[in-house]
Design an enzyme around this catalytic site. Sequence first.
Site, PDB file in Angstrom:
ATOM      1  N   ASP A  39      -5.244 -20.633 -66.948  1.00  0.00           N
ATOM      2  CA  ASP A  39      -6.487 -21.798 -66.240  1.00  0.00           C
ATOM      3  C   ASP A  39      -6.946 -21.168 -65.368  1.00  0.00           C
ATOM      4  O   ASP A  39      -8.109 -21.308 -64.325  1.00  0.00           O
ATOM      5  CB  ASP A  39      -6.221 -23.253 -65.634  1.00  0.00           C
ATOM      6  CG  ASP A  39      -5.133 -24.133 -66.821  1.00  0.00           C
ATOM      7  OD1 ASP A  39      -4.655 -23.954 -67.860  1.00  0.00           O
ATOM      8  OD2 ASP A  39      -3.644 -23.791 -65.739  1.00  0.00           O
ATOM      9  N   GLU A 217      -8.708 -31.315 -72.949  1.00  0.00           N
ATOM     10  CA  GLU A 217      -8.430 -31.244 -71.304  1.00  0.00           C
ATOM     11  C   GLU A 217      -9.661 -30.413 -71.012  1.00  0.00           C
ATOM     12  O   GLU A 217     -10.233 -29.399 -71.753  1.00  0.00           O
ATOM     13  CB  GLU A 217      -7.036 -31.235 -70.665  1.00  0.00           C
ATOM     14  CG  GLU A 217      -6.663 -29.380 -71.776  1.00  0.00           C
ATOM     15  CD  GLU A 217      -5.879 -29.271 -71.207  1.00  0.00           C
ATOM     16  OE1 GLU A 217      -4.235 -30.084 -70.793  1.00  0.00           O
ATOM     17  OE2 GLU A 217      -4.442 -28.081 -71.709  1.00  0.00           O
ATOM     18  N   HIS A 282      -8.997 -23.683 -72.130  1.00  0.00           N
ATOM     19  CA  HIS A 282      -8.936 -23.699 -70.779  1.00  0.00           C
ATOM     20  C   HIS A 282     -10.060 -22.624 -69.947  1.00  0.00           C
ATOM     21  O   HIS A 282      -9.607 -21.728 -68.984  1.00  0.00           O
ATOM     22  CB  HIS A 282      -7.277 -23.608 -70.059  1.00  0.00           C
ATOM     23  CG  HIS A 282      -7.508 -24.740 -68.246  1.00  0.00           C
ATOM     24  ND1 HIS A 282      -7.237 -25.879 -68.548  1.00  0.00           N
ATOM     25  CD2 HIS A 282      -8.572 -24.193 -67.598  1.00  0.00           C
ATOM     26  CE1 HIS A 282      -7.513 -26.476 -67.287  1.00  0.00           C
ATOM     27  NE2 HIS A 282      -8.086 -25.793 -66.987  1.00  0.00           N
ATOM     28  N   ARG A 312       0.183 -15.892 -70.719  1.00  0.00           N
ATOM     29  CA  ARG A 312      -1.429 -16.971 -70.596  1.00  0.00           C
ATOM     30  C   ARG A 312      -2.005 -15.466 -69.933  1.00  0.00           C
ATOM     31  O   ARG A 312      -1.065 -15.667 -68.939  1.00  0.00           O
ATOM     32  CB  ARG A 312      -1.150 -17.995 -70.192  1.00  0.00           C
ATOM     33  CG  ARG A 312      -0.636 -19.140 -71.575  1.00  0.00           C
ATOM     34  CD  ARG A 312      -1.306 -20.169 -71.761  1.00  0.00           C
ATOM     35  NE  ARG A 312      -0.269 -20.838 -70.279  1.00  0.00           N
ATOM     36  CZ  ARG A 312      -0.382 -21.971 -69.938  1.00  0.00           C
ATOM     37  NH1 ARG A 312      -1.197 -22.899 -70.252  1.00  0.00           N
ATOM     38  NH2 ARG A 312      -0.225 -22.184 -68.504  1.00  0.00           N
TER      39      ARG A 312
END
Length: 344
Positions: A39, A217, A282, A312
């Site tokens: 993110d 999202e 994201h 990630r």
Amino acid sequence: MRFRIALFFLLGLAACTAPHTSQRVTKTFTNPLLPSGADPYSIYKDGYYYYTHTTGTNLTIWKAKNLSDLKTAEKKVVWTPPPSTMYSKQIWAPEIHFIDGKWYMYFAADDGNNVNHRMYVVQNSEADPLKGTWILKGKVADASDKWAIDGNLIQHKGVWYIAWSGWEGDVNGMQNIYIAKMENPWTISGERVKISSPDLPWERNGRLGDAYVYVNEGPQFLPYKNKLHIVYSANGCWTDDYSLGLLTADANADLLDPASWKKHPKPLFVKSPENGVHAPGHNSFFKSPDGREDWILYHANDKPGQGCGGHRSPRAQRFNWNRDGTPNFGKPIRPGVQLQSPST
């Protein structure tokens, strides 16, 4: 006298034929920008990028002249939640913004129970966000106070808006994109409006055990000319099909009218197994230091099946625009490929 003239001529000739050692050396970098970090988000102010990503336990900021230098950048944990609160666990998707002379960091958190995830914001009045004290301003919620994560803000035509991912009710199963006006940086004014649900076939890859959870999202505002885009992530992060989709509204439209937002029928950014990039998503956006280049910042996995965990890592690559005014992100670039750093 003749000697001096000849010497001057020879020196001038040498200057013309010598290599131009003063020319700017092009810097390069490779993805990922850091070994891990989901993110990713950044803001550029006064010659520095301030970068953050999900740590799960606190809010951390990296400070760098160029985002390609994150590995060697100064960093600091700027805020840690007090224990045993409704916002002490599972701190996700922080974003840093500078609004009306103060710094704000938005994040989602809970008390250890995902059902209680809500959005919160902290504030800092120092010129440098790595200095001073960050103070909790409170929960950022509309009147429904439902499950909410991934808040992103924009000031559009003098009005502040926030978009986020949330549940319609109190049970997991589907995450939608909502939008609302902001009265101030910590207060939502008016009701939330749903502008997207995971209703297209490519958005419905979200099997989790024996159940299906469908996901929209990570909304990110992206203005361009006479359009206002929202780039969002779809499908579960636990799948390799985590991808980016697009919502678009006319810049003069009523942003609180769901009919103003049109969904692109296909994803814009998807996994590239041939390049060793899986579950890209994201994202956020940033400009090069000279303001001439558009870049996308996103996380991805190197191998299939790595899911939502610490594999990630943040990556960056330059993008351009299609003739219809939509962003063209291309394919995720293979890790280790030398890329030219954002232009300065």
